[in-house]
Design an enzyme around this catalytic site. Sequence first.
Site, short mmCIF file in Angstrom:
data_model
loop_
_atom_site.label_atom_id
_atom_site.label_comp_id
_atom_site.label_asym_id
_atom_site.label_seq_id
_atom_site.Cartn_x
_atom_site.Cartn_y
_atom_site.Cartn_z
N SER A 1 0.81 -1.22 0.00
CA SER A 1 0.00 0.00 0.00
C SER A 1 0.85 1.27 0.00
O SER A 1 0.30 2.35 -0.10
CB SER A 1 -0.93 0.01 1.21
OG SER A 1 -0.22 0.18 2.40
N LYS B 1 2.00 3.62 7.07
CA LYS B 1 1.14 4.50 6.27
C LYS B 1 1.66 5.93 6.39
O LYS B 1 2.53 6.24 7.20
CB LYS B 1 -0.32 4.46 6.78
CG LYS B 1 -0.96 3.08 6.80
CD LYS B 1 -1.30 2.58 5.43
CE LYS B 1 -1.98 1.21 5.51
NZ LYS B 1 -2.22 0.64 4.22
#
Length: 132
Positions: A1, A37
């Site tokens: 991601s 993230k």
Amino acid sequence: SMAPTLNDGDIVVLAKTDRLKPGELCAFYYSNKILIKRVIAAPGDVIWLEADGTVFLNGVALDEPYLVQKALGECDVDFPYQVPENAFFVMGDQRETSIDSRSSIIGCVPTDQLIGKILFKLWPLKELEWLG
């Protein structure tokens, strides 16, 4: 991601802290895993996501040069959204496929789940890069 910023097999160095600013990368615990993230918003900030994936932080569109493509992705959050105290709104750089704070599955990351701020990518050596 997090591609292209980070890929499987990359080794990173982090500093243990819960003092993070939008744009920085962080590591946190989620469901017995460590996820990485990008911090989009800090406690008290207000965010808004447009249908095309443009992110607004406190009314200002973010410049996100690390993205290959903007996308709304999996999102079940109502906007505008104010980040609760002691939590951070985080998103992956692969917006189309990342499951992150836009989804109630993960939601905002509480400060007690934070491990720290990613300072730099150490491996592969040819891609040594300061990220902090």
